[in-house]
Design a protein around this motif. Structure first.
Motif, short mmCIF file in Angstrom:
data_model
loop_
_atom_site.label_atom_id
_atom_site.label_comp_id
_atom_site.label_asym_id
_atom_site.label_seq_id
_atom_site.Cartn_x
_atom_site.Cartn_y
_atom_site.Cartn_z
N ALA A 157 -14.47 7.54 12.78
CA ALA A 157 -14.96 8.21 11.53
C ALA A 157 -15.18 7.01 10.54
CB ALA A 157 -13.69 9.11 10.73
N PRO A 158 -16.17 6.96 9.78
CA PRO A 158 -16.47 5.66 8.99
C PRO A 158 -15.37 5.47 8.00
CG PRO A 158 -18.19 7.38 8.80
CD PRO A 158 -17.03 8.22 9.72
N MET A 159 -14.62 6.21 7.33
CA MET A 159 -13.44 5.91 6.86
C MET A 159 -12.25 6.34 7.53
SD MET A 159 -12.17 7.11 2.62
CE MET A 159 -12.31 9.01 3.14
N ARG A 160 -11.36 5.18 7.75
CA ARG A 160 -10.22 5.53 8.53
C ARG A 160 -9.30 4.32 8.28
NH1 ARG A 160 -14.40 3.24 11.44
NH2 ARG A 160 -14.32 1.25 12.26
N ALA A 161 -8.02 4.81 8.92
CA ALA A 161 -6.95 3.62 8.88
C ALA A 161 -7.06 2.58 9.96
CB ALA A 161 -5.54 4.42 9.10
N PHE A 162 -6.41 1.43 9.66
CA PHE A 162 -6.46 0.39 10.20
C PHE A 162 -5.35 -0.68 10.19
CE2 PHE A 162 -7.30 -4.13 11.06
CZ PHE A 162 -7.60 -4.15 12.55
N PHE A 163 -4.43 -0.85 11.24
CA PHE A 163 -3.26 -1.81 11.03
C PHE A 163 -3.56 -2.63 12.36
CE2 PHE A 163 -1.93 2.62 9.80
CZ PHE A 163 -1.64 2.40 8.53
N ARG A 164 -3.71 -4.07 11.84
CA ARG A 164 -3.86 -5.16 13.09
C ARG A 164 -2.55 -5.08 13.57
NH1 ARG A 164 -5.37 -10.20 9.96
NH2 ARG A 164 -3.33 -10.17 9.12
N PRO A 165 -2.65 -5.21 14.82
CA PRO A 165 -1.46 -5.50 15.75
C PRO A 165 -0.64 -6.69 15.35
CG PRO A 165 -3.47 -4.87 17.12
CD PRO A 165 -4.03 -4.91 15.75
N GLY A 166 0.63 -6.53 15.14
CA GLY A 166 1.31 -7.72 14.63
C GLY A 166 1.87 -7.38 13.19
N ARG A 167 1.04 -6.55 12.67
CA ARG A 167 1.18 -6.48 11.19
C ARG A 167 2.63 -5.82 11.11
NH1 ARG A 167 -1.64 -2.09 7.19
NH2 ARG A 167 0.01 -1.97 5.61
N ARG A 168 3.28 -6.27 9.84
CA ARG A 168 4.54 -5.85 9.50
C ARG A 168 4.45 -4.81 8.36
NH1 ARG A 168 9.38 -8.09 11.28
NH2 ARG A 168 9.06 -9.47 12.88
N GLY A 169 5.25 -3.81 8.39
CA GLY A 169 5.15 -2.68 7.03
C GLY A 169 6.81 -2.53 6.51
N PRO A 170 6.92 -1.96 5.50
CA PRO A 170 8.21 -1.63 5.19
C PRO A 170 8.60 -0.29 5.86
CG PRO A 170 6.64 -1.00 3.50
CD PRO A 170 5.81 -1.95 4.52
N ILE A 171 9.98 -0.46 6.42
CA ILE A 171 10.62 0.75 7.14
C ILE A 171 10.56 2.17 6.29
CG2 ILE A 171 12.86 0.34 6.87
CD1 ILE A 171 13.04 0.85 9.80
N HIS A 172 10.88 2.07 5.14
CA HIS A 172 11.16 2.76 4.23
C HIS A 172 9.76 3.78 3.66
CE1 HIS A 172 10.46 0.01 1.10
NE2 HIS A 172 10.20 0.90 0.26
N ALA A 173 8.68 3.13 3.84
CA ALA A 173 7.56 3.63 3.17
C ALA A 173 6.44 3.58 4.53
CB ALA A 173 7.13 2.87 2.20
N SER A 174 7.01 4.09 5.69
CA SER A 174 6.25 3.99 6.83
C SER A 174 6.52 5.26 7.68
CB SER A 174 6.40 2.83 7.57
OG SER A 174 6.04 3.02 9.01
N GLY A 175 5.26 6.04 8.08
CA GLY A 175 5.58 7.18 8.96
C GLY A 175 6.30 6.73 10.07
N ILE A 176 5.91 5.72 10.71
CA ILE A 176 6.81 5.51 12.02
C ILE A 176 8.14 5.00 11.59
CG2 ILE A 176 6.69 3.47 13.80
CD1 ILE A 176 3.90 3.78 14.11
N GLY A 177 7.94 4.18 10.62
CA GLY A 177 9.37 3.34 10.12
C GLY A 177 10.46 4.66 9.95
N LYS A 178 10.02 5.82 9.16
CA LYS A 178 11.17 6.88 9.02
C LYS A 178 11.37 7.62 10.06
CE LYS A 178 8.70 8.59 5.39
NZ LYS A 178 8.60 9.61 4.49
N ALA A 179 10.46 7.92 10.79
CA ALA A 179 10.70 8.53 12.05
C ALA A 179 11.88 7.95 13.07
CB ALA A 179 9.31 8.52 13.02
N ILE A 180 11.56 6.48 13.23
CA ILE A 180 12.79 5.56 13.97
C ILE A 180 14.14 5.82 13.21
CG2 ILE A 180 13.27 3.32 14.37
CD1 ILE A 180 10.38 2.67 15.15
N LEU A 181 14.08 5.82 11.76
CA LEU A 181 15.34 5.78 11.13
C LEU A 181 15.97 7.19 11.19
CD1 LEU A 181 14.40 4.02 7.60
CD2 LEU A 181 15.88 3.20 9.61
#
Length: 272
Positions: free
Chosen positions: A136-160
């Motif tokens: 899709a023209p408008m889409r999410a993008f997370f560069r490999p290696g990028r760090r994100g806050p665990i409390h405000a992340s879908g993956i972070g909260k799934a792990i927690l």
């Protein structure tokens, strides 16, 4: 006759050891900063590191000789080199989820029409290690290696959600949970309430908690011991990832996580 004892001095090169360690430390700091950007000037790197321009240039030249960084002669920008990429890939080879997950990410992206991601937890952050972008023209993008806050992340909260409340509290003790949007759960009690709901349904939702206009649905991945090693997710703009689609994506992502867990020889803990 008087016996002359040999002096116990330092071996050749020992005096230089502290200086060598300092050079190594500075080089690694510099390499990390170069990796964070898509291109940095010598002046910018000097400003960020607090090192003299001449020192930065000398370190960059040494790193370049080993293929760790490269310099664009036209723009003067320094970027990460091929050798650094190869070393990074060695990590992914050891974390086999980065390789085995590719077909699962592709299928998840095709079924949902949104970007699919794999991330791991590291020192209280989420690190994205692989992604399959949406068309899709408008889409999410997370560069490999990028760090994100665990409390405000879908993956972070799934792990927690696979950790105990005590373990979560210990991880976040003394940390400030940054409030990125009006929807960010920036206190431990608020986060734990969300975690309880995630445990109940088996998947998490980042509902514009890090970025306004973006949503993410995620589920945990387990190893052969039933330990959480990563999370898989679907991310996309909230105009497409509506409540109705979230209800569909949740079970879809959990099923993908379970199939990837099985493909890696892992197992979901019986209590989850």
């Amino acid at each position: 006759m008087m016996e002359v004892k040999a002096k116990r001095g330092r071996k050749a090169g020992e005096n230089a050891a502290p200086a060598s360690v300092q050079v190594l430390d500075r080089s690694l700091v510099l390499l990390s900063i170069v990796a964070e950007a898509d291109g940095s000037t010598l002046t910018a790197l000097s400003d960020k590191t607090g090192m003299a321009t001449s020192t930065v240039h000398r370190l960059l030249t040494s790193l370049s000789a080993h293929g760790m960084v490269i310099n664009d002669s036209d723009t003067g920008l320094w970027t990460i080199g091929l050798r650094a990429f190869e070393i990074g890939n060695a990590f992914l080879r050891n974390r086999k989820v980065g390789i085995i997950s590719r077909p699962f990410l592709k299928r998840l992206m095709e079924e949902s029409g949104e970007t699919a991601n794999i991330g791991i937890e590291d020192d209280g952050n989420v690190v994205f290690i692989s992604q399959m972008e949406s068309h899709a023209p408008m889409r999410a993008f997370f560069r490999p290696g990028r760090r994100g806050p665990i409390h405000a992340s879908g993956i972070g909260k799934a792990i927690l959600s696979t950790w105990s409340d005590t373990e979560i509290g210990q991880l976040l003790s003394g940390r400030t949970l940054e409030k990125f949007t009006d929807k960010t759960g920036d206190t431990l009690p608020a986060l734990l309430r969300d975690i309880q709901e995630i445990r109940r349904r088996g998947w998490s939702l980042d509902d514009e908690e890090h970025t306004v206009g973006m949503r993410c649905v995620a589920a945990p991945i387990f190893n052969e011991y039933g330990e959480t090693i990563a999370g898989i997710s679907i991310s996309g703009p909230s105009v497409r990832v509506t409540d109705e689609r979230v209800a569909v994506f949740g079970p879809m992502v959990r099923d993908s996580a379970d199939r990837l867990t099985s493909a890696m020889g892992g197992k979901r803990p019986e209590e989850l």
